[in-house]
Design a protein around this motif. Sequence first.
Motif, PDB file in Angstrom:
ATOM      1  N   GLY A 142       0.837  -1.193   0.000  1.00 43.01           N
ATOM      2  CA  GLY A 142       0.000   0.000   0.000  1.00 43.01           C
ATOM      3  C   GLY A 142       0.874   1.246   0.000  1.00 43.01           C
ATOM      4  N   THR A 143       0.266   2.374  -0.132  1.00 42.01           N
ATOM      5  CA  THR A 143       0.999   3.630  -0.236  1.00 42.01           C
ATOM      6  C   THR A 143       1.781   3.926   1.044  1.00 42.01           C
ATOM      7  N   GLY A 144       3.060   4.231   0.866  1.00 46.28           N
ATOM      8  CA  GLY A 144       3.926   4.546   1.995  1.00 46.28           C
ATOM      9  C   GLY A 144       3.676   5.948   2.524  1.00 46.28           C
ATOM     10  N   LYS A 145       4.214   6.188   3.721  1.00 47.27           N
ATOM     11  CA  LYS A 145       4.083   7.500   4.351  1.00 47.27           C
ATOM     12  C   LYS A 145       5.473   8.089   4.560  1.00 47.27           C
ATOM     13  N   ASN A 149      13.811  11.502   6.068  1.00 45.69           N
ATOM     14  CA  ASN A 149      14.261  11.497   4.680  1.00 45.69           C
ATOM     15  C   ASN A 149      13.988  10.146   4.017  1.00 45.69           C
ATOM     16  N   GLY A 150      12.911   9.490   4.450  1.00 49.29           N
ATOM     17  CA  GLY A 150      12.557   8.198   3.891  1.00 49.29           C
ATOM     18  C   GLY A 150      11.057   8.010   3.808  1.00 49.29           C
ATOM     19  N   MET A 151      10.680   6.775   3.541  1.00 48.51           N
ATOM     20  CA  MET A 151       9.276   6.377   3.456  1.00 48.51           C
ATOM     21  C   MET A 151       9.089   5.135   4.317  1.00 48.51           C
ATOM     22  N   VAL A 152       7.905   5.021   4.924  1.00 46.25           N
ATOM     23  CA  VAL A 152       7.564   3.864   5.753  1.00 46.25           C
ATOM     24  C   VAL A 152       6.291   3.226   5.216  1.00 46.25           C
ATOM     25  N   TRP A 153       6.298   1.896   5.165  1.00 47.33           N
ATOM     26  CA  TRP A 153       5.121   1.123   4.764  1.00 47.33           C
ATOM     27  C   TRP A 153       4.766   0.180   5.907  1.00 47.33           C
ATOM     28  N   THR A 154       3.489  -0.123   6.033  1.00 43.02           N
ATOM     29  CA  THR A 154       3.011  -1.098   6.999  1.00 43.02           C
ATOM     30  C   THR A 154       2.294  -2.189   6.227  1.00 43.02           C
ATOM     31  N   LEU A 163      12.391   2.731   3.886  1.00 43.78           N
ATOM     32  CA  LEU A 163      13.335   2.987   2.800  1.00 43.78           C
ATOM     33  C   LEU A 163      13.878   4.383   3.033  1.00 43.78           C
ATOM     34  N   LYS A 164      15.209   4.473   3.221  1.00 38.99           N
ATOM     35  CA  LYS A 164      15.808   5.736   3.626  1.00 38.99           C
ATOM     36  C   LYS A 164      17.040   6.037   2.777  1.00 38.99           C
ATOM     37  N   ASP A 165      17.168   7.283   2.332  1.00 41.21           N
ATOM     38  CA  ASP A 165      18.359   7.755   1.631  1.00 41.21           C
ATOM     39  C   ASP A 165      19.412   8.082   2.686  1.00 41.21           C
ATOM     40  N   VAL A 166      20.542   7.381   2.632  1.00 41.11           N
ATOM     41  CA  VAL A 166      21.602   7.598   3.612  1.00 41.11           C
ATOM     42  C   VAL A 166      22.851   8.205   2.966  1.00 41.11           C
ATOM     43  N   SER A 167      22.679   8.831   1.813  1.00 43.94           N
ATOM     44  CA  SER A 167      23.792   9.440   1.088  1.00 43.94           C
ATOM     45  C   SER A 167      24.372  10.594   1.896  1.00 43.94           C
ATOM     46  N   LYS A 168      25.717  10.681   1.880  1.00 46.42           N
ATOM     47  CA  LYS A 168      26.423  11.787   2.537  1.00 46.42           C
ATOM     48  C   LYS A 168      27.597  12.156   1.644  1.00 46.42           C
TER      49      LYS A 168
END
Length: 191
Positions: A142-145, A149-154, A163-168
């Motif tokens: 289903g649609t994430g929230k 700096n990321g998105m969470v799904w249940t 899902l998180k961007d960890v770029s530095k």
Amino acid sequence: MNKQYGIVFLLGIALFFQNCGDTKQTKEEASGSTNATAATTDVPITDRLAELGLNANNDWRGVNLGDDFAEVKSTEKAELFENDEKHAGYTVEFKNLESADMLYYQANQKVSAIEVDLYLNSRPSVDGFQKDLGAYFNARYGTGKPSGNGMVWTGPKGQSILLKDVSKGKDFGLKISMESTGNGTATALAK
């Protein structure tokens, strides 16, 4: 002349059957009818996701949260780089010198969490993987929230996916965390 009528007749029949299939699909969508088979066939598996080893039927590379932990060793085809009584770590390298490390955690001999670190080469690669993984998780859970700096799904079984961007700077990457919480909250995933 009879040949032309025959061709028109066959085209008419073909269109009729195609419309019948479309109508059935539209009625199922309108009624909210879903089943596991229909849900998994709509999961987009791009070349990037196929290279990661993802499919439409499992949480990650043939493994589901809640599976017997012993099955991870027979299912996971990547190179094992660490293993103890709490987790097993695997790594896979891609043709463009990018890679992924997967850690499968266990509780009570069941897969309780999966953490993935994607080591990528560039911002476009991060953006491409993020787009593909977002669509993949949206189709599965289903649609994430948005979350930081990321998105969470249940998921329907209480899975929490981050899902998180960890770029530095010049280090580009994504982190994917999945856990079976039972209550659908992403408590440990927000770290």
